[in-house]
Design a protein around this motif. Structure first.
Motif, PDB file in Angstrom:
ATOM      1  N   MET A 159      -9.009   2.530 -10.853  1.00  0.00           N
ATOM      2  CA  MET A 159      -8.410   1.674 -11.887  1.00  0.00           C
ATOM      3  C   MET A 159      -9.474   0.760 -12.498  1.00  0.00           C
ATOM      4  SD  MET A 159      -4.555   0.737 -10.515  1.00  0.00           S
ATOM      5  CE  MET A 159      -5.118  -0.273  -9.183  1.00  0.00           C
ATOM      6  N   PHE A 160     -10.366   0.232 -11.665  1.00  0.00           N
ATOM      7  CA  PHE A 160     -11.438  -0.628 -12.162  1.00  0.00           C
ATOM      8  C   PHE A 160     -12.382   0.164 -13.066  1.00  0.00           C
ATOM      9  CE2 PHE A 160     -15.469  -2.821 -12.080  1.00  0.00           C
ATOM     10  CZ  PHE A 160     -15.097  -4.143 -12.233  1.00  0.00           C
ATOM     11  N   ASN A 194       0.859  -1.175   0.000  1.00  0.00           N
ATOM     12  CA  ASN A 194       0.000   0.000   0.000  1.00  0.00           C
ATOM     13  C   ASN A 194       0.904   1.236   0.000  1.00  0.00           C
ATOM     14  OD1 ASN A 194      -1.615   2.229   0.652  1.00  0.00           O
ATOM     15  ND2 ASN A 194      -2.956   1.052   1.991  1.00  0.00           N
ATOM     16  N   MET A 209      -6.110   3.528  -0.753  1.00  0.00           N
ATOM     17  CA  MET A 209      -5.754   2.409  -1.621  1.00  0.00           C
ATOM     18  C   MET A 209      -6.997   1.827  -2.277  1.00  0.00           C
ATOM     19  SD  MET A 209      -3.208   0.846  -2.794  1.00  0.00           S
ATOM     20  CE  MET A 209      -2.629  -0.665  -3.486  1.00  0.00           C
ATOM     21  N   LEU A 210      -8.073   1.683  -1.510  1.00  0.00           N
ATOM     22  CA  LEU A 210      -9.310   1.156  -2.064  1.00  0.00           C
ATOM     23  C   LEU A 210      -9.856   2.094  -3.142  1.00  0.00           C
ATOM     24  CD1 LEU A 210     -11.538  -0.941  -2.124  1.00  0.00           C
ATOM     25  CD2 LEU A 210     -12.600   0.229  -0.180  1.00  0.00           C
ATOM     26  N   ARG A 232      -7.812   1.681  -6.302  1.00  0.00           N
ATOM     27  CA  ARG A 232      -8.167   0.443  -7.008  1.00  0.00           C
ATOM     28  C   ARG A 232      -9.519   0.571  -7.697  1.00  0.00           C
ATOM     29  NH1 ARG A 232      -7.307  -4.967  -4.458  1.00  0.00           N
ATOM     30  NH2 ARG A 232      -7.483  -5.508  -6.651  1.00  0.00           N
TER      31      ARG A 232
END
Length: 107
Positions: A34-35, A13, A27-28, A31
């Protein structure tokens, strides 16, 4: 003469490694962004088309896709994922003994 560079192993992380508060949430969010970017690409959408679908202006989609996600809550990012045609499941389970719970994203 070569200068020695100190290399430190990452925790996985980057936000925690930088000592930022709320590193798990950051971090979530990263992500999720990015998704979202992958979903837009998979669907062959332009930024303008993606903006219309998720209820943003095109410049805001551009900022988001460049990692500028401050000001976007987890709830709002998850709603973008849904608006792009992906189900979101939230699962709770006990953490390991004597450990604080983690936030994970499995895509």
């Amino acid at each position: 003469m070569k200068k020695r560079v100190k290399i430190e192993k990452s925790s996985g992380n980057v936000f925690a490694d930088l000592g930022l508060p709320d590193s798990d949430e950051l971090m979530l969010k990263a992500r999720l962004v990015m998704f979202i970017a992958q979903a837009i690409e998979r669907k062959g959408l332009t930024q303008a088309q993606a903006a219309a679908r998720i209820g943003l202006r095109q410049p805001d989609v551009s900022k988001l896709l460049r990692g500028r996600f401050e000001g976007f809550s987890l709830e709002r990012l998850l709603s973008f994922v849904r608006m792009l045609g992906t189900d979101v499941e939230i699962k709770f389970k006990p953490s390991k003994p004597k450990q604080e719970g983690r936030i994970l994203m499995i895509a």
